[in-house]
Design a protein around this motif. Structure first.
Motif, PDB file in Angstrom:
ATOM      1  N   GLY A 229      -4.215  -6.332   6.363  1.00 41.03           N
ATOM      2  CA  GLY A 229      -3.610  -7.380   5.559  1.00 41.03           C
ATOM      3  C   GLY A 229      -3.538  -7.115   4.072  1.00 41.03           C
ATOM      4  O   GLY A 229      -3.331  -8.053   3.282  1.00 41.03           O
ATOM      5  N   MET A 230      -3.669  -5.858   3.648  1.00 42.25           N
ATOM      6  CA  MET A 230      -3.661  -5.565   2.211  1.00 42.25           C
ATOM      7  C   MET A 230      -2.261  -5.507   1.615  1.00 42.25           C
ATOM      8  O   MET A 230      -2.115  -5.421   0.398  1.00 42.25           O
ATOM      9  CB  MET A 230      -4.389  -4.241   1.937  1.00 42.25           C
TER      10      MET A 230
ATOM     11  N   GLU B  63      -3.202   7.697   7.391  1.00 44.83           N
ATOM     12  CA  GLU B  63      -4.111   7.003   8.281  1.00 44.83           C
ATOM     13  C   GLU B  63      -4.779   5.821   7.574  1.00 44.83           C
ATOM     14  O   GLU B  63      -4.916   4.726   8.139  1.00 44.83           O
ATOM     15  CB  GLU B  63      -5.167   7.979   8.789  1.00 44.83           C
ATOM     16  N   VAL B  64      -5.171   6.017   6.309  1.00 46.95           N
ATOM     17  CA  VAL B  64      -5.783   4.935   5.542  1.00 46.95           C
ATOM     18  C   VAL B  64      -4.761   3.846   5.244  1.00 46.95           C
ATOM     19  O   VAL B  64      -5.073   2.649   5.272  1.00 46.95           O
ATOM     20  CB  VAL B  64      -6.411   5.487   4.244  1.00 46.95           C
ATOM     21  N   LEU B  65      -3.514   4.240   4.955  1.00 49.59           N
ATOM     22  CA  LEU B  65      -2.472   3.244   4.708  1.00 49.59           C
ATOM     23  C   LEU B  65      -2.236   2.391   5.950  1.00 49.59           C
ATOM     24  O   LEU B  65      -2.035   1.175   5.842  1.00 49.59           O
ATOM     25  CB  LEU B  65      -1.170   3.939   4.289  1.00 49.59           C
TER      26      LEU B  65
ATOM     27  N   SER C  59       1.289  -2.375  -6.120  1.00 48.86           N
ATOM     28  CA  SER C  59       0.374  -1.976  -5.054  1.00 48.86           C
ATOM     29  C   SER C  59      -1.078  -2.196  -5.449  1.00 48.86           C
ATOM     30  O   SER C  59      -1.460  -2.023  -6.607  1.00 48.86           O
ATOM     31  CB  SER C  59       0.587  -0.499  -4.703  1.00 48.86           C
ATOM     32  N   ARG C  60      -1.886  -2.547  -4.451  1.00 47.71           N
ATOM     33  CA  ARG C  60      -3.334  -2.643  -4.613  1.00 47.71           C
ATOM     34  C   ARG C  60      -4.019  -1.351  -4.194  1.00 47.71           C
ATOM     35  O   ARG C  60      -5.165  -1.109  -4.553  1.00 47.71           O
ATOM     36  CB  ARG C  60      -3.875  -3.790  -3.768  1.00 47.71           C
ATOM     37  N   LEU C  61      -3.311  -0.535  -3.412  1.00 45.13           N
ATOM     38  CA  LEU C  61      -3.910   0.696  -2.907  1.00 45.13           C
ATOM     39  C   LEU C  61      -2.882   1.820  -2.941  1.00 45.13           C
ATOM     40  O   LEU C  61      -1.762   1.664  -2.472  1.00 45.13           O
ATOM     41  CB  LEU C  61      -4.395   0.488  -1.461  1.00 45.13           C
TER      42      LEU C  61
ATOM     43  N   VAL D 132       0.879  -1.166   0.000  1.00 55.34           N
ATOM     44  CA  VAL D 132       0.000   0.000   0.000  1.00 55.34           C
ATOM     45  C   VAL D 132       0.920   1.220   0.000  1.00 55.34           C
ATOM     46  O   VAL D 132       1.842   1.311   0.805  1.00 55.34           O
ATOM     47  CB  VAL D 132      -0.958  -0.012   1.211  1.00 55.34           C
ATOM     48  N   LEU D 133       0.684   2.146  -0.931  1.00 57.05           N
ATOM     49  CA  LEU D 133       1.639   3.218  -1.200  1.00 57.05           C
ATOM     50  C   LEU D 133       1.013   4.594  -1.021  1.00 57.05           C
ATOM     51  O   LEU D 133      -0.182   4.792  -1.296  1.00 57.05           O
ATOM     52  CB  LEU D 133       2.182   3.112  -2.627  1.00 57.05           C
ATOM     53  N   TYR D 134       1.860   5.540  -0.607  1.00 52.73           N
ATOM     54  CA  TYR D 134       1.434   6.943  -0.509  1.00 52.73           C
ATOM     55  C   TYR D 134       1.565   7.592  -1.887  1.00 52.73           C
ATOM     56  O   TYR D 134       2.597   7.452  -2.561  1.00 52.73           O
ATOM     57  CB  TYR D 134       2.297   7.700   0.510  1.00 52.73           C
TER      58      TYR D 134
END
Length: 302
Positions: free
Chosen positions: A236-237, A227-229, A219-221, A192-194
């Protein structure tokens, strides 16, 4: 008059420090910013102030005379500022400050509320956002910025701590996908990436030799909310590269674990930025000093 003073402080600092690099450290700007400021001063005066080689610098005859007069002028300005400060025994007035959203809400905001209780005549206007701001255009007194700063002769930066980064994941993710043993294996994992304004922030590490390595795993997100990351990582993402202060509670609770021990910690320096001026108001100095004293311990986790 304002334009006539531009470059004088950098010139005097360079003479007294003995080099542009040491002058930059004294003024909290970059070496190139000092060099550019002095070059513009020489152009405006139409004279050479320094004789420069690759190994040394020395004043020209004109530079010697100009330095003595500038030194006395700056001393008079400093004396005038001291008189103004003595006339005020307490910080008062409005300070407008911009800061990164998550850091601001969880760390900086509470500190400034405590400061306001100590100074009843001090007013604060706080903006929590992750975008780059223009202090002059937006009427801001201060801004907190993370990471490398661009060269500027118009801004002054004061370090107020390091934002250390940790690589972490949920135990469930690692049980399902395996445990990467080092930087080279990260591209085999989901993350998960910024990302902000369409630009993804790569992960940075120091390898065993101290060299900087950048990695951008699949990345999936991608999002602009730390905060979301954090929530996605605990869910578990995928792997997440998070500020240590933000991940600390999840690491302590076991909902996140460190993926591997890094050869050398990596972090982003935090700076308080203000517009350059000869006179620093007491209200602004009080806020900056408070952050420099109290913020570093809150970010100390690695």
């Amino acid at each position: 008059m304002g334009q006539r003073l531009q470059g004088i402080e950098e010139f005097v600092a360079a003479v007294e420090a003995g080099s542009f690099a040491l002058a930059a450290q004294r003024l909290h700007v970059t070496r190139s910013a000092v060099a550019k400021s002095i070059a513009r001063l020489e152009s405006r005066l139409d004279t050479r102030l320094f004789l420069r080689t690759t190994r040394s610098q020395s004043l020209t005859e004109e530079g010697h005379g100009y330095y003595e007069r500038c030194r006395r002028a700056l001393a008079e300005l400093e004396a005038a500022e001291a008189v103004a400060d003595v006339a005020r025994s307490t910080a008062s007035g409005l300070v407008r400050l911009s800061m990164p959203a998550m850091l601001g809400r969880l760390k900086v905001g509470p500190l400034l509320l405590a400061l306001a209780r100590h100074h009843p005549q001090l007013s604060l206007e706080l903006s929590f956002n992750d975008r780059r701001v223009d202090l002059v255009e937006e009427g801001l007194d201060l801004a907190i910025r993370s990471g490398e700063l661009a060269d500027s002769t118009e801004l002054v930066a004061r370090p107020v701590g390091m934002q250390w980064m940790v690589l972490c994941a949920s135990p469930g993710y690692l049980a399902a996908h395996g445990h990467p043993g080092g930087i080279d294996e990260l591209k085999e994992h989901g993350a998960v990436l910024y990302a902000r304004d369409g630009q993804v922030s790569s992960w940075r590490f120091h390898d065993a030799e101290g060299r900087l390595v950048e990695v951008t795993p699949p990345s999936r997100l991608r999002c602009d909310s730390a905060e979301v990351l954090l929530e996605a990582a605990t869910g578990g993402m995928g792997l997440a590269r998070l500020p240590a202060w933000l991940a600390a509670d999840a690491l302590a609770a076991g909902t996140l674990v460190r993926v591997f021990d890094e050869p050398r910690p990596f972090g982003f320096e935090l700076n308080v930025i203000r517009s350059r001026s000869r006179y620093l108001p007491l209200k602004t100095r009080v806020v900056t000093d408070w952050l420099a004293e109290h913020l570093p311990p809150l970010l100390a986790a690695r």
